[in-house]
Design a protein around this motif. Sequence first.
Motif, PDB file in Angstrom:
ATOM      1  N   ASN A   1      10.834  -0.611   7.188  1.00 15.17           N
ATOM      2  CA  ASN A   1      11.670  -1.148   8.262  1.00 15.17           C
ATOM      3  C   ASN A   1      11.222  -2.563   8.640  1.00 15.17           C
ATOM      4  OD1 ASN A   1      13.554  -1.129  10.425  1.00 15.17           O
ATOM      5  ND2 ASN A   1      11.857  -0.664  11.816  1.00 15.17           N
ATOM      6  N   ARG A   2       9.937  -2.766   8.807  1.00 19.03           N
ATOM      7  CA  ARG A   2       9.420  -4.102   9.180  1.00 19.03           C
ATOM      8  C   ARG A   2       9.618  -5.089   8.041  1.00 19.03           C
ATOM      9  NH1 ARG A   2       3.491  -4.221  10.790  1.00 19.03           N
ATOM     10  NH2 ARG A   2       3.995  -6.305  11.473  1.00 19.03           N
ATOM     11  N   TYR A   3       9.322  -4.641   6.832  1.00 23.11           N
ATOM     12  CA  TYR A   3       9.440  -5.509   5.657  1.00 23.11           C
ATOM     13  C   TYR A   3      10.882  -5.990   5.508  1.00 23.11           C
ATOM     14  CZ  TYR A   3       9.071  -6.975   0.765  1.00 23.11           C
ATOM     15  OH  TYR A   3       9.102  -7.695  -0.408  1.00 23.11           O
ATOM     16  N   SER A   4      11.804  -5.032   5.599  1.00 22.95           N
ATOM     17  CA  SER A   4      13.211  -5.334   5.393  1.00 22.95           C
ATOM     18  C   SER A   4      13.712  -6.378   6.401  1.00 22.95           C
ATOM     19  CB  SER A   4      13.981  -4.017   5.516  1.00 22.95           C
ATOM     20  OG  SER A   4      15.309  -4.245   5.824  1.00 22.95           O
ATOM     21  N   GLY A   5      13.347  -6.203   7.674  1.00 25.25           N
ATOM     22  CA  GLY A   5      13.788  -7.147   8.709  1.00 25.25           C
ATOM     23  C   GLY A   5      13.198  -8.533   8.487  1.00 25.25           C
ATOM     24  N   ALA A   6      11.908  -8.580   8.153  1.00 23.73           N
ATOM     25  CA  ALA A   6      11.251  -9.877   7.976  1.00 23.73           C
ATOM     26  C   ALA A   6      11.810 -10.606   6.751  1.00 23.73           C
ATOM     27  CB  ALA A   6       9.739  -9.675   7.838  1.00 23.73           C
ATOM     28  N   VAL A   7      12.106  -9.858   5.692  1.00 23.91           N
ATOM     29  CA  VAL A   7      12.642 -10.495   4.479  1.00 23.91           C
ATOM     30  C   VAL A   7      14.082 -10.952   4.727  1.00 23.91           C
ATOM     31  CG1 VAL A   7      13.283 -10.102   2.060  1.00 23.91           C
ATOM     32  CG2 VAL A   7      11.077  -9.314   2.897  1.00 23.91           C
ATOM     33  N   LYS A   8      14.829 -10.186   5.516  1.00 22.09           N
ATOM     34  CA  LYS A   8      16.201 -10.629   5.811  1.00 22.09           C
ATOM     35  C   LYS A   8      16.173 -11.940   6.598  1.00 22.09           C
ATOM     36  CE  LYS A   8      20.769  -9.575   7.429  1.00 22.09           C
ATOM     37  NZ  LYS A   8      20.959 -10.848   8.071  1.00 22.09           N
ATOM     38  N   ASP A   9      15.278 -12.042   7.576  1.00 22.33           N
ATOM     39  CA  ASP A   9      15.193 -13.301   8.349  1.00 22.33           C
ATOM     40  C   ASP A   9      14.872 -14.472   7.425  1.00 22.33           C
ATOM     41  OD1 ASP A   9      15.682 -11.877  10.596  1.00 22.33           O
ATOM     42  OD2 ASP A   9      13.604 -11.840  11.312  1.00 22.33           O
ATOM     43  N   LEU A  10      13.933 -14.250   6.517  1.00 21.41           N
ATOM     44  CA  LEU A  10      13.557 -15.322   5.594  1.00 21.41           C
ATOM     45  C   LEU A  10      14.749 -15.705   4.715  1.00 21.41           C
ATOM     46  CD1 LEU A  10      11.533 -17.152   4.123  1.00 21.41           C
ATOM     47  CD2 LEU A  10      10.772 -15.156   2.814  1.00 21.41           C
ATOM     48  N   SER A  11      15.416 -14.706   4.201  1.00 23.96           N
ATOM     49  CA  SER A  11      16.557 -14.967   3.326  1.00 23.96           C
ATOM     50  C   SER A  11      17.670 -15.697   4.090  1.00 23.96           C
ATOM     51  CB  SER A  11      17.048 -13.636   2.769  1.00 23.96           C
ATOM     52  OG  SER A  11      18.362 -13.745   2.357  1.00 23.96           O
ATOM     53  N   ASP A  12      17.912 -15.290   5.344  1.00 17.94           N
ATOM     54  CA  ASP A  12      18.949 -15.964   6.142  1.00 17.94           C
ATOM     55  C   ASP A  12      18.621 -17.450   6.286  1.00 17.94           C
ATOM     56  OD1 ASP A  12      20.397 -13.670   6.443  1.00 17.94           O
ATOM     57  OD2 ASP A  12      19.830 -13.295   8.524  1.00 17.94           O
ATOM     58  N   SER A  13      17.339 -17.751   6.519  1.00 21.09           N
ATOM     59  CA  SER A  13      17.026 -19.177   6.701  1.00 21.09           C
ATOM     60  C   SER A  13      17.131 -19.934   5.375  1.00 21.09           C
ATOM     61  CB  SER A  13      15.674 -19.388   7.384  1.00 21.09           C
ATOM     62  OG  SER A  13      14.672 -18.807   6.621  1.00 21.09           O
ATOM     63  N   LEU A  14      16.771 -19.290   4.282  1.00 16.22           N
ATOM     64  CA  LEU A  14      16.935 -19.946   2.974  1.00 16.22           C
ATOM     65  C   LEU A  14      18.409 -20.218   2.687  1.00 16.22           C
ATOM     66  CD1 LEU A  14      14.554 -17.914   0.640  1.00 16.22           C
ATOM     67  CD2 LEU A  14      14.403 -20.349   1.090  1.00 16.22           C
ATOM     68  N   LEU A  15      19.232 -19.190   2.898  1.00 16.56           N
ATOM     69  CA  LEU A  15      20.667 -19.343   2.605  1.00 16.56           C
ATOM     70  C   LEU A  15      21.302 -20.414   3.488  1.00 16.56           C
ATOM     71  CD1 LEU A  15      21.646 -15.616   2.093  1.00 16.56           C
ATOM     72  CD2 LEU A  15      22.018 -17.454   0.449  1.00 16.56           C
ATOM     73  N   ALA A  16      20.907 -20.427   4.770  1.00 17.02           N
ATOM     74  CA  ALA A  16      21.487 -21.419   5.681  1.00 17.02           C
ATOM     75  C   ALA A  16      21.111 -22.822   5.215  1.00 17.02           C
ATOM     76  CB  ALA A  16      20.996 -21.168   7.101  1.00 17.02           C
TER      77      ALA A  16
ATOM     78  N   ALA B   1       3.029   8.751   5.296  1.00 16.54           N
ATOM     79  CA  ALA B   1       3.609   8.861   6.644  1.00 16.54           C
ATOM     80  C   ALA B   1       4.076   7.515   7.199  1.00 16.54           C
ATOM     81  CB  ALA B   1       2.593   9.496   7.576  1.00 16.54           C
ATOM     82  N   THR B   2       3.488   6.423   6.733  1.00 23.16           N
ATOM     83  CA  THR B   2       3.856   5.106   7.284  1.00 23.16           C
ATOM     84  C   THR B   2       4.921   4.399   6.447  1.00 23.16           C
ATOM     85  OG1 THR B   2       1.921   4.242   6.116  1.00 23.16           O
ATOM     86  CG2 THR B   2       1.665   4.643   8.485  1.00 23.16           C
ATOM     87  N   PHE B   3       5.443   5.082   5.423  1.00 22.53           N
ATOM     88  CA  PHE B   3       6.384   4.415   4.509  1.00 22.53           C
ATOM     89  C   PHE B   3       7.597   3.851   5.261  1.00 22.53           C
ATOM     90  CE2 PHE B   3       9.862   3.833   1.675  1.00 22.53           C
ATOM     91  CZ  PHE B   3       9.314   3.449   0.472  1.00 22.53           C
ATOM     92  N   ARG B   4       8.217   4.687   6.083  1.00 20.17           N
ATOM     93  CA  ARG B   4       9.475   4.260   6.725  1.00 20.17           C
ATOM     94  C   ARG B   4       9.270   3.086   7.665  1.00 20.17           C
ATOM     95  NH1 ARG B   4      12.576   9.990   7.969  1.00 20.17           N
ATOM     96  NH2 ARG B   4      12.864  10.537   5.775  1.00 20.17           N
TER      97      ARG B   4
ATOM     98  N   ALA C   1       0.837  -1.203   0.000  1.00 17.90           N
ATOM     99  CA  ALA C   1       0.000   0.000   0.000  1.00 17.90           C
ATOM    100  C   ALA C   1       0.872   1.254   0.000  1.00 17.90           C
ATOM    101  CB  ALA C   1      -0.929  -0.008   1.220  1.00 17.90           C
ATOM    102  N   ASN C   2       1.921   1.241   0.794  1.00 17.08           N
ATOM    103  CA  ASN C   2       2.791   2.424   0.889  1.00 17.08           C
ATOM    104  C   ASN C   2       3.496   2.719  -0.423  1.00 17.08           C
ATOM    105  OD1 ASN C   2       3.243   3.899   3.617  1.00 17.08           O
ATOM    106  ND2 ASN C   2       2.768   1.777   4.148  1.00 17.08           N
ATOM    107  N   ILE C   3       3.977   1.680  -1.109  1.00 19.46           N
ATOM    108  CA  ILE C   3       4.708   2.000  -2.344  1.00 19.46           C
ATOM    109  C   ILE C   3       3.742   2.434  -3.451  1.00 19.46           C
ATOM    110  CG2 ILE C   3       6.690   0.549  -1.766  1.00 19.46           C
ATOM    111  CD1 ILE C   3       5.814  -1.293  -4.023  1.00 19.46           C
ATOM    112  N   GLN C   4       2.553   1.857  -3.444  1.00 19.26           N
ATOM    113  CA  GLN C   4       1.581   2.300  -4.461  1.00 19.26           C
ATOM    114  C   GLN C   4       1.271   3.779  -4.266  1.00 19.26           C
ATOM    115  OE1 GLN C   4      -0.923  -1.132  -3.843  1.00 19.26           O
ATOM    116  NE2 GLN C   4      -0.932  -1.598  -6.027  1.00 19.26           N
ATOM    117  N   GLN C   5       1.111   4.164  -2.990  1.00 21.75           N
ATOM    118  CA  GLN C   5       0.821   5.587  -2.723  1.00 21.75           C
ATOM    119  C   GLN C   5       2.022   6.470  -3.057  1.00 21.75           C
ATOM    120  OE1 GLN C   5      -0.695   5.985   1.324  1.00 21.75           O
ATOM    121  NE2 GLN C   5      -1.905   4.136   0.978  1.00 21.75           N
ATOM    122  N   PHE C   6       3.224   5.979  -2.773  1.00 23.71           N
ATOM    123  CA  PHE C   6       4.401   6.796  -3.066  1.00 23.71           C
ATOM    124  C   PHE C   6       4.479   7.137  -4.552  1.00 23.71           C
ATOM    125  CE2 PHE C   6       8.790   7.113  -4.592  1.00 23.71           C
ATOM    126  CZ  PHE C   6       9.176   8.272  -3.928  1.00 23.71           C
TER     127      PHE C   6
END
Length: 320
Positions: A136-151, A129-132, A65-70
């Motif tokens: 922030n939440r998206y980035s952290g959650a995707v990094k966790d997922l990627s870490d488990s895939l890579l491991a 206003a909620t973009f950042r 939603a945030n990127i569509q609005q941006f």
Amino acid sequence: MRQQRRSLAMATARLRSPSSTTKGYCWSWTMVARSLHTSIEPQDWGFFQLVNHSVPDDVLESMKANIQQFFQLPAETKKRFAQEQGQLEGYGQLFVVSEDQKLDWADMLFLYTQPPEMRNAKFWPDQPATFRSALNRYSGAVKDLSDSLLATMAKNLGLKREAIADKCIHGMQKVRINYYPPCAQAEKVVGLSPHSDANLLTLVLQVNHVQGLQIKRNGSWLPVKPVSGAFVVNIGDMFEVLTNGRYRSIEHRAVVDPKEERLSIAAFQFPDIHTMIGPLKEMTGHEDDAYKTSDLESFMKIFFATKLEGKNFLEQMKLN
Ligand SMILES: O=C(O)CCC(=O)C(=O)O
Ligand SMILES: [Fe+2]
């Protein structure tokens, strides 16, 4: 659970088709799926769609939603976050390496997201206003997922944690948000030129229902149908180099739609900045290195100086 087992069985069955077994990578995808208790729709060994995963729905929806609005904001507002001369970060265009180059039919917002100290607040939109907080939440959650895939992928290759997984704990992540406006003469333009991603692994979220991503398979372009809420996971060049070619990065491109806009978010995962990128000795054994070894910064410098054209960057990194 039953449903999950069934989709996994289907995935396995398809992975065992003769064309994929000849390449020898098939089992690793199945094992990735099994270890993550998830289902994978394999479409190529350099890429798969991750349907069930750990990133919560509300995190995905808020990001979308945030990127569509941006991108709907007036041009002057978006320009407050514009790229600076010679830099890639910010709002603007991709891979401009020469003045006479035909540009891709897309706008983008490119941001350094992990580790958090790499963030450059002046490029992070404060509208909506909620973009950042969403990013922030998206980035952290995707990094966790990627870490488990890579491991899991590294474990399947018989590698110890130190070889890849530990190098990703403080790994970098950069996020590119792509906006492809419709184009009445869509066949005359390209949204994103054919390329493979330079990093280890990329998690792409197709934001709306408009199809545009294509992968190259046996010399032809195959469309990747958007699956709502699923991540397209692409193997990047660094993973190819570290595994001395056991995994191959996937060549892909984006085309545009004549009537509708399309948006996607690509999260590029890297190891930490001090990692040397070259064939891992655990992978080569007695075989020769098929790729040069260089530090991560030099690797990326060459990548960004190279015109996007299929896997031509990786060709430069090959030995012999
Ligand atoms: O738009 C897409 O689906 C692909 C994006 C992509 O390949 C990239 O940003 O590197
Ligand atoms: Fe890409």
